[in-house]
Design a protein around this motif. Structure first.
Motif, mmCIF file in Angstrom:
data_model
loop_
_atom_site.group_PDB
_atom_site.id
_atom_site.type_symbol
_atom_site.label_atom_id
_atom_site.label_comp_id
_atom_site.label_asym_id
_atom_site.label_seq_id
_atom_site.Cartn_x
_atom_site.Cartn_y
_atom_site.Cartn_z
ATOM 1 N N UNK A 119 7.466 2.902 -36.348
ATOM 2 C CA UNK A 119 7.085 2.508 -37.851
ATOM 3 C C UNK A 119 5.642 1.820 -37.948
ATOM 4 N N UNK A 120 5.098 1.332 -36.773
ATOM 5 C CA UNK A 120 3.651 0.734 -36.744
ATOM 6 C C UNK A 120 2.720 1.840 -36.299
ATOM 7 N N UNK A 121 3.264 2.844 -35.647
ATOM 8 C CA UNK A 121 2.483 3.878 -35.239
ATOM 9 C C UNK A 121 1.517 3.571 -34.287
ATOM 10 N N UNK A 122 2.001 2.714 -33.402
ATOM 11 C CA UNK A 122 1.363 2.106 -32.134
ATOM 12 C C UNK A 122 1.772 3.223 -30.782
ATOM 13 N N UNK A 123 0.627 3.222 -29.886
ATOM 14 C CA UNK A 123 1.001 3.986 -28.806
ATOM 15 C C UNK A 123 1.896 3.196 -27.815
ATOM 16 N N UNK A 124 2.670 3.820 -26.637
ATOM 17 C CA UNK A 124 3.259 3.250 -25.968
ATOM 18 C C UNK A 124 3.325 3.765 -24.682
ATOM 19 N N UNK A 125 3.527 3.195 -23.646
ATOM 20 C CA UNK A 125 3.707 3.522 -22.206
ATOM 21 C C UNK A 125 4.994 2.635 -21.441
ATOM 22 N N UNK A 126 6.001 3.366 -20.961
ATOM 23 C CA UNK A 126 6.685 2.705 -20.114
ATOM 24 C C UNK A 126 6.558 2.778 -18.574
ATOM 25 N N UNK A 127 6.234 1.615 -18.067
ATOM 26 C CA UNK A 127 5.811 1.904 -16.496
ATOM 27 C C UNK A 127 6.868 1.946 -15.509
ATOM 28 N N UNK A 128 7.445 3.289 -15.608
ATOM 29 C CA UNK A 128 8.184 3.589 -14.452
ATOM 30 C C UNK A 128 7.123 4.285 -13.066
ATOM 31 N N UNK A 129 7.145 3.574 -12.196
ATOM 32 C CA UNK A 129 5.997 3.729 -11.157
ATOM 33 C C UNK A 129 6.021 5.070 -10.592
ATOM 34 N N UNK A 130 6.911 5.763 -10.297
ATOM 35 C CA UNK A 130 6.866 7.148 -9.786
ATOM 36 C C UNK A 130 6.025 8.019 -10.668
ATOM 37 N N UNK A 131 6.070 7.866 -12.063
ATOM 38 C CA UNK A 131 5.428 8.717 -13.016
ATOM 39 C C UNK A 131 3.897 8.396 -13.119
ATOM 40 N N UNK A 132 3.510 7.171 -12.390
ATOM 41 C CA UNK A 132 2.092 7.058 -12.584
ATOM 42 C C UNK A 132 1.299 6.839 -11.101
ATOM 43 N N UNK A 133 2.063 6.548 -10.203
ATOM 44 C CA UNK A 133 1.556 6.804 -8.657
ATOM 45 C C UNK A 133 0.659 7.804 -8.698
ATOM 46 N N UNK A 134 -0.507 8.012 -8.202
ATOM 47 C CA UNK A 134 -1.122 9.366 -8.138
ATOM 48 C C UNK A 134 -0.367 10.468 -7.229
ATOM 49 N N UNK A 135 0.104 9.961 -5.917
ATOM 50 C CA UNK A 135 0.586 11.067 -5.225
ATOM 51 C C UNK A 135 1.997 11.595 -5.812
ATOM 52 N N UNK A 136 2.653 10.612 -6.230
ATOM 53 C CA UNK A 136 4.161 11.031 -6.802
ATOM 54 C C UNK A 136 4.061 11.871 -8.195
ATOM 55 N N UNK A 137 3.087 11.271 -9.099
ATOM 56 C CA UNK A 137 2.786 11.743 -10.446
ATOM 57 C C UNK A 137 2.207 13.284 -9.923
ATOM 58 N N UNK A 138 1.509 13.474 -9.154
ATOM 59 C CA UNK A 138 0.876 15.006 -8.991
ATOM 60 C C UNK A 138 2.194 15.752 -8.245
ATOM 61 N N UNK A 139 2.861 15.414 -7.567
ATOM 62 C CA UNK A 139 4.091 16.013 -7.033
ATOM 63 C C UNK A 139 5.014 16.460 -7.970
ATOM 64 N N UNK A 140 5.046 15.518 -9.233
ATOM 65 C CA UNK A 140 6.013 15.837 -10.258
ATOM 66 C C UNK A 140 5.459 16.975 -11.041
ATOM 67 N N UNK A 141 4.073 16.945 -11.160
ATOM 68 C CA UNK A 141 3.557 17.985 -11.982
ATOM 69 C C UNK A 141 3.584 19.289 -11.094
ATOM 70 N N UNK A 142 3.560 19.159 -9.935
ATOM 71 C CA UNK A 142 3.592 20.411 -9.077
ATOM 72 C C UNK A 142 4.911 21.106 -9.157
ATOM 73 N N UNK A 143 6.078 20.376 -8.771
ATOM 74 C CA UNK A 143 7.325 20.929 -8.818
ATOM 75 C C UNK A 143 7.639 21.245 -10.038
ATOM 76 N N UNK A 144 7.080 20.638 -11.468
ATOM 77 C CA UNK A 144 7.387 21.020 -12.628
ATOM 78 C C UNK A 144 7.018 22.577 -12.853
ATOM 79 N N UNK A 145 5.654 22.591 -12.411
ATOM 80 C CA UNK A 145 5.320 24.095 -12.372
ATOM 81 C C UNK A 145 5.952 25.200 -11.583
#
Length: 304
Positions: A119-145
């Motif tokens: 309703x407020x049209x604000x941006x948001x992020x939920x800090x799930x560590x593995x989604x943002x830690x550089x090595x694991x986030x890159x791994x998720x992107x690679x395996x998703x591809x």
């Protein structure tokens, strides 16, 4: 109002170990952000943490409103069912959100935040560590591809309360009450869902101590199993995510520190604010995680 050239003013709500060890140092050092203030339920704790990073301190209900007024966004490091109504209030004040996981431990609480942000049209992020830690986030992107995964196994087994364990997070009342399902369950699901698709079917059972075992079916047709616990023996601890499919086997790598991961979450929020594009790990995803964990908890029962 921020522009692409100005840093985002981010206030911090919370003064506990997670805020002290991760949020505050990451925000104070981030080149695209300014730590605009620290709010705590105890004035002394807020003053101590704020002084350590050269930021104003706030406490009490009036202090929370002051922090909202001085900030473009608020980062939360509070127990989930404390952060949820405060985050909804921050959104109503026009502040973007960086929330800790889980967003809430009730579906109604998580939905309150998601609806307020929408309703407020604000941006948001939920800090799930593995989604943002550089090595694991890159791994998720690679395996998703790669895709076409047949099945997956995720285990996050901790020993917060075992004899010989030494963690300041063991003193957290909400972790003690809700256990590994709610504390580390979001981490496991935040990896499996982007790789295998949303959950279409779920079963759950209790194990020893606070252990929970989940079996999931995903929109891709793949299945996964998840084991979660914080009350295991020290020698039994570990974190693993293993994918199996026609291309072989892939294992989640070790990840970097939490401060670096939180800095990446700040990057993600800044990008979402600048572009107007929602991040995949936003409060709507946080609501979905709460829905799934609440369902698992109900299906598993008390285990008694």
């Amino acid at each position: 109002m921020t522009t692409p050239e100005t840093p985002l003013r981010i206030g911090l709500a919370g003064t506990g170990p997670w805020a002290r060890n991760t949020h505050a140092p990451a925000l104070a050092a981030h080149p695209g952000a300014v730590l605009s203030g620290v709010w705590g339920r105890r004035a002394e704790a807020a003053a101590e943490l704020a002084a350590a990073h050269g930021a104003p301190a706030h406490s009490g209900d009036t202090g929370l409103d002051e922090l909202f007024a001085a900030s473009d966004a608020i980062a939360f490091a509070l127990p989930p069912d404390v952060q949820a109504p405060l985050a909804a209030r921050a959104a109503e004040a026009g502040c973007h959100l960086i929330m800790d996981k889980p967003v809430a431990t009730t579906v109604d609480g998580a939905r309150l935040v998601a609806e307020a942000a929408e309703q407020a049209r604000v941006a948001s992020v939920v800090f799930c560590t593995l989604r943002f830690a550089p090595r694991t986030s890159a791994w998720i992107a690679e395996q998703g591809a790669v895709g076409d995964w047949f099945t997956a196994r995720a285990e996050w087994i901790g020993a917060l309360w075992a004899p010989g364990a030494d963690s300041e997070y063991a003193a957290s009342p909400w972790r003690r009450e809700r256990g590994g399902l709610w504390d580390v369950g979001p981490h496991a699901l935040s990896v499996l869902i982007p790789l295998l698709g949303d959950v279409t079917g779920l079963t759950a059972a209790r194990g020893p101590s606070d252990a929970h075992h989940l079996v999931l079916r995903h929109t891709s047709g793949a299945s996964s199993t998840v084991t979660l616990a914080l009350g295991a023996p020290v020698a039994a601890t570990g974190v693993e995510v293993v994918l199996r499919g026609e291309h072989g086997v892939a294992e989640l790598p070790k990840w970097d520190g939490a401060v670096e991961a939180f800095a990446a979450a700040v990057d993600a929020l800044i990008t979402s604010v600048r572009t107007g594009e929602a991040h995949p790990c936003d409060v709507r995803f946080g609501l979905r995680l709460t829905e799934l964990l609440a369902e698992a908890e109900a299906l598993a029962g008390t285990g008694e």
